[in-house]
Design a protein around this motif. Sequence first.
Motif, PDB file in Angstrom:
ATOM      1  N   LEU A  57       0.799  -1.222   0.000  1.00  0.00           N
ATOM      2  CA  LEU A  57       0.000   0.000   0.000  1.00  0.00           C
ATOM      3  C   LEU A  57       0.834   1.276   0.000  1.00  0.00           C
ATOM      4  CD1 LEU A  57      -2.634  -1.078   2.686  1.00  0.00           C
ATOM      5  CD2 LEU A  57      -3.164  -0.550   0.295  1.00  0.00           C
ATOM      6  N   GLU A  58       2.016   1.198   0.570  1.00  0.00           N
ATOM      7  CA  GLU A  58       2.794   2.409   0.837  1.00  0.00           C
ATOM      8  C   GLU A  58       3.090   3.252  -0.398  1.00  0.00           C
ATOM      9  OE1 GLU A  58       6.601   3.727   3.545  1.00  0.00           O
ATOM     10  OE2 GLU A  58       6.465   1.651   2.844  1.00  0.00           O
ATOM     11  N   PRO A  59       3.507   2.667  -1.539  1.00  0.00           N
ATOM     12  CA  PRO A  59       3.833   3.535  -2.688  1.00  0.00           C
ATOM     13  C   PRO A  59       2.662   4.398  -3.134  1.00  0.00           C
ATOM     14  CG  PRO A  59       4.727   1.334  -3.023  1.00  0.00           C
ATOM     15  CD  PRO A  59       3.842   1.247  -1.823  1.00  0.00           C
ATOM     16  N   VAL A  60       1.474   3.822  -3.223  1.00  0.00           N
ATOM     17  CA  VAL A  60       0.344   4.609  -3.722  1.00  0.00           C
ATOM     18  C   VAL A  60      -0.203   5.538  -2.643  1.00  0.00           C
ATOM     19  CG1 VAL A  60      -1.463   2.878  -3.230  1.00  0.00           C
ATOM     20  CG2 VAL A  60      -1.746   4.511  -5.114  1.00  0.00           C
ATOM     21  N   MET A  61      -0.204   5.115  -1.392  1.00  0.00           N
ATOM     22  CA  MET A  61      -0.695   5.992  -0.333  1.00  0.00           C
ATOM     23  C   MET A  61       0.220   7.201  -0.154  1.00  0.00           C
ATOM     24  SD  MET A  61      -3.552   4.738   0.552  1.00  0.00           S
ATOM     25  CE  MET A  61      -4.425   3.199   0.237  1.00  0.00           C
ATOM     26  N   SER A  62       1.502   7.017  -0.335  1.00  0.00           N
ATOM     27  CA  SER A  62       2.433   8.143  -0.276  1.00  0.00           C
ATOM     28  C   SER A  62       2.254   9.059  -1.482  1.00  0.00           C
ATOM     29  CB  SER A  62       3.877   7.631  -0.202  1.00  0.00           C
ATOM     30  OG  SER A  62       4.096   6.912   0.993  1.00  0.00           O
ATOM     31  N   LEU A  63       2.008   8.465  -2.653  1.00  0.00           N
ATOM     32  CA  LEU A  63       1.792   9.261  -3.862  1.00  0.00           C
ATOM     33  C   LEU A  63       0.561  10.150  -3.709  1.00  0.00           C
ATOM     34  CD1 LEU A  63       2.599   9.870  -6.836  1.00  0.00           C
ATOM     35  CD2 LEU A  63       1.075   8.000  -7.504  1.00  0.00           C
TER      36      LEU A  63
ATOM     37  N   VAL B 137      -7.838  13.929  -4.371  1.00  0.00           N
ATOM     38  CA  VAL B 137      -9.161  13.425  -4.748  1.00  0.00           C
ATOM     39  C   VAL B 137      -9.130  12.841  -6.154  1.00  0.00           C
ATOM     40  CG1 VAL B 137     -11.546  14.100  -5.245  1.00  0.00           C
ATOM     41  CG2 VAL B 137     -10.425  14.933  -3.171  1.00  0.00           C
ATOM     42  N   GLN B 138      -8.501  13.560  -7.090  1.00  0.00           N
ATOM     43  CA  GLN B 138      -8.427  13.068  -8.467  1.00  0.00           C
ATOM     44  C   GLN B 138      -7.719  11.719  -8.536  1.00  0.00           C
ATOM     45  OE1 GLN B 138      -7.453  16.064  -7.198  1.00  0.00           O
ATOM     46  NE2 GLN B 138      -7.156  17.562  -8.856  1.00  0.00           N
ATOM     47  N   SER B 139      -6.701  11.541  -7.712  1.00  0.00           N
ATOM     48  CA  SER B 139      -5.940  10.289  -7.714  1.00  0.00           C
ATOM     49  C   SER B 139      -6.749   9.137  -7.137  1.00  0.00           C
ATOM     50  CB  SER B 139      -4.635  10.465  -6.930  1.00  0.00           C
ATOM     51  OG  SER B 139      -3.799  11.427  -7.545  1.00  0.00           O
ATOM     52  N   VAL B 140      -7.538   9.418  -6.095  1.00  0.00           N
ATOM     53  CA  VAL B 140      -8.399   8.369  -5.531  1.00  0.00           C
ATOM     54  C   VAL B 140      -9.421   7.909  -6.568  1.00  0.00           C
ATOM     55  CG1 VAL B 140     -10.177   7.859  -3.815  1.00  0.00           C
ATOM     56  CG2 VAL B 140      -8.088   9.044  -3.124  1.00  0.00           C
ATOM     57  N   TYR B 141     -10.038   8.858  -7.252  1.00  0.00           N
ATOM     58  CA  TYR B 141     -11.017   8.497  -8.283  1.00  0.00           C
ATOM     59  C   TYR B 141     -10.356   7.679  -9.395  1.00  0.00           C
ATOM     60  CZ  TYR B 141     -15.084  11.142  -6.639  1.00  0.00           C
ATOM     61  OH  TYR B 141     -16.176  11.579  -5.926  1.00  0.00           O
ATOM     62  N   ALA B 142      -9.184   8.096  -9.846  1.00  0.00           N
ATOM     63  CA  ALA B 142      -8.497   7.383 -10.922  1.00  0.00           C
ATOM     64  C   ALA B 142      -8.068   5.992 -10.475  1.00  0.00           C
ATOM     65  CB  ALA B 142      -7.290   8.188 -11.401  1.00  0.00           C
ATOM     66  N   ALA B 143      -7.541   5.875  -9.259  1.00  0.00           N
ATOM     67  CA  ALA B 143      -7.104   4.570  -8.756  1.00  0.00           C
ATOM     68  C   ALA B 143      -8.286   3.624  -8.591  1.00  0.00           C
ATOM     69  CB  ALA B 143      -6.369   4.739  -7.424  1.00  0.00           C
ATOM     70  N   ALA B 144      -9.434   4.157  -8.157  1.00  0.00           N
ATOM     71  CA  ALA B 144     -10.626   3.318  -8.012  1.00  0.00           C
ATOM     72  C   ALA B 144     -11.077   2.760  -9.354  1.00  0.00           C
ATOM     73  CB  ALA B 144     -11.751   4.108  -7.347  1.00  0.00           C
ATOM     74  N   GLU B 145     -10.930   3.544 -10.408  1.00  0.00           N
ATOM     75  CA  GLU B 145     -11.244   3.031 -11.746  1.00  0.00           C
ATOM     76  C   GLU B 145     -10.313   1.882 -12.107  1.00  0.00           C
ATOM     77  OE1 GLU B 145     -13.670   3.825 -13.897  1.00  0.00           O
ATOM     78  OE2 GLU B 145     -14.556   5.290 -12.526  1.00  0.00           O
ATOM     79  N   LEU B 146      -9.045   1.984 -11.746  1.00  0.00           N
ATOM     80  CA  LEU B 146      -8.055   0.971 -12.107  1.00  0.00           C
ATOM     81  C   LEU B 146      -8.241  -0.328 -11.329  1.00  0.00           C
ATOM     82  CD1 LEU B 146      -4.871   3.243 -12.340  1.00  0.00           C
ATOM     83  CD2 LEU B 146      -6.118   2.201 -14.255  1.00  0.00           C
ATOM     84  N   THR B 147      -8.757  -0.243 -10.115  1.00  0.00           N
ATOM     85  CA  THR B 147      -8.911  -1.460  -9.294  1.00  0.00           C
ATOM     86  C   THR B 147     -10.331  -2.013  -9.305  1.00  0.00           C
ATOM     87  OG1 THR B 147      -9.325  -0.202  -7.259  1.00  0.00           O
ATOM     88  CG2 THR B 147      -7.015  -0.770  -7.752  1.00  0.00           C
ATOM     89  N   GLY B 148     -11.233  -1.377 -10.041  1.00  0.00           N
ATOM     90  CA  GLY B 148     -12.578  -1.922 -10.179  1.00  0.00           C
ATOM     91  C   GLY B 148     -13.608  -1.388  -9.218  1.00  0.00           C
TER      92      GLY B 148
ATOM     93  N   GLY C   8      -9.951  15.272 -14.221  1.00  0.00           N
ATOM     94  CA  GLY C   8      -9.343  13.958 -14.152  1.00  0.00           C
ATOM     95  C   GLY C   8      -7.843  14.041 -14.381  1.00  0.00           C
ATOM     96  N   LEU C   9      -7.121  13.045 -13.920  1.00  0.00           N
ATOM     97  CA  LEU C   9      -5.663  13.036 -14.080  1.00  0.00           C
ATOM     98  C   LEU C   9      -5.280  12.934 -15.549  1.00  0.00           C
ATOM     99  CD1 LEU C   9      -4.415  10.656 -11.240  1.00  0.00           C
ATOM    100  CD2 LEU C   9      -4.625  13.152 -11.188  1.00  0.00           C
ATOM    101  N   SER C  10      -4.135  13.503 -15.873  1.00  0.00           N
ATOM    102  CA  SER C  10      -3.577  13.363 -17.217  1.00  0.00           C
ATOM    103  C   SER C  10      -3.123  11.928 -17.436  1.00  0.00           C
ATOM    104  CB  SER C  10      -2.381  14.304 -17.390  1.00  0.00           C
ATOM    105  OG  SER C  10      -1.311  13.893 -16.548  1.00  0.00           O
ATOM    106  N   GLY C  11      -2.936  11.559 -18.704  1.00  0.00           N
ATOM    107  CA  GLY C  11      -2.482  10.207 -19.023  1.00  0.00           C
ATOM    108  C   GLY C  11      -1.156   9.879 -18.370  1.00  0.00           C
ATOM    109  N   ASP C  12      -0.231  10.829 -18.365  1.00  0.00           N
ATOM    110  CA  ASP C  12       1.081  10.592 -17.749  1.00  0.00           C
ATOM    111  C   ASP C  12       0.935  10.323 -16.256  1.00  0.00           C
ATOM    112  OD1 ASP C  12       2.243  10.975 -20.195  1.00  0.00           O
ATOM    113  OD2 ASP C  12       2.999  12.996 -19.758  1.00  0.00           O
ATOM    114  N   ARG C  13       0.082  11.103 -15.606  1.00  0.00           N
ATOM    115  CA  ARG C  13      -0.109  10.934 -14.159  1.00  0.00           C
ATOM    116  C   ARG C  13      -0.788   9.603 -13.853  1.00  0.00           C
ATOM    117  NH1 ARG C  13       1.914  12.843  -9.288  1.00  0.00           N
ATOM    118  NH2 ARG C  13       0.289  12.753  -7.686  1.00  0.00           N
TER     119      ARG C  13
ATOM    120  N   ARG D 101      -0.631   4.059 -11.838  1.00  0.00           N
ATOM    121  CA  ARG D 101      -0.710   2.622 -12.117  1.00  0.00           C
ATOM    122  C   ARG D 101       0.541   1.902 -11.605  1.00  0.00           C
ATOM    123  NH1 ARG D 101      -3.854   0.501 -16.130  1.00  0.00           N
ATOM    124  NH2 ARG D 101      -3.819   2.487 -17.270  1.00  0.00           N
ATOM    125  N   ALA D 102       1.690   2.515 -11.819  1.00  0.00           N
ATOM    126  CA  ALA D 102       2.934   1.915 -11.341  1.00  0.00           C
ATOM    127  C   ALA D 102       2.965   1.841  -9.816  1.00  0.00           C
ATOM    128  CB  ALA D 102       4.126   2.716 -11.860  1.00  0.00           C
ATOM    129  N   ALA D 103       2.458   2.888  -9.157  1.00  0.00           N
ATOM    130  CA  ALA D 103       2.453   2.896  -7.692  1.00  0.00           C
ATOM    131  C   ALA D 103       1.478   1.861  -7.122  1.00  0.00           C
ATOM    132  CB  ALA D 103       2.083   4.293  -7.187  1.00  0.00           C
TER     133      ALA D 103
END
Length: 294
Positions: A237-243, A250-261, A273-278, A283-285
């Motif tokens: 959890l640490e890499p993404v929670m630190s990110l 808020v934007q990152s939580v919404y984007a991450a929730a899309e990635l995990t279902g 919404g987050l940019s493609g690069d972000r 996703r890596a985190a």
Amino acid sequence: MTNFPFPGLNLAIATPFDAQGRIDFARFERNIERYLALGVPGFVLSSGTGMHVYLSKEESKELVERGSKIIGGRAKIIAQTSALLSDDVVERTRHAADYGADGVMVLPPFFEGPTDDRGILDFYAEVAQAGLPVIGYNVPQAVGVAVTPSLLKELCEIPNFCTVKDSSGDLGKQAALIRTGLPVMNGADSLVPYALYAGCSGLIWGGANFAPRTCLALVAAASAKKWEEAREIWSALEPVMSLLWEGDYVQSVYAAAELTGYGAGSPRKPLRGLSGDRIEVLRAALGDLVAREA
């Protein structure tokens, strides 16, 4: 404290929006049911992660009404009732009580509100008269008011004032609050296991939207004082929670929730919404959390 009403994980649930930016109540119900099935013991409705400040009063009330009906006593309910006017906070708090909320979370007066202790105490004393347990909110970087150990002691003398949620992100200062012996809730995603080890009474956790299984496992390990197991879980959890804590939360939580279902659509304007690069950085985190949450 054994009688603390909001122990463990209280999910600051993201408010789902459709493509037109309207609240998607069908998805809201589906997400709540999925979280309940996993064993989430508490929810914060109209949370900061749920974009409270970008909801109208009527929308926020409707979230509380519908969320309380869906949950139906299967988990604790905390409603955020923060507003600029004290009368509005009291009105929202009474509404939450009428619809079965177990407590409310309330920011101190913000946007040129009082910053002296007496003004803060008077404000929370007024809110507490609405009849529900009140969770104060320590986020000095956003509102300019810091809850110190001495202020916390005075706040907890107010009938119905229950605890403070510390989202300062400063573990040392949170530990000082915990050392008062009074209940303190952690609200900083990047500090979760350290706050649990320090003795916080409960968590209000926005990042759990996208990794509920793993977050619940961490809390269970910490509750059993299995610290090696907790540290192993936290390594995922640490890499993404630190990110998240670096910005665009808020934007990152919404984007991450899309990635995990556990998607809730896109955040409402004015947030973008987050940019493609972000998103690729996010996703890596996330690493193997996508697989863990499947």
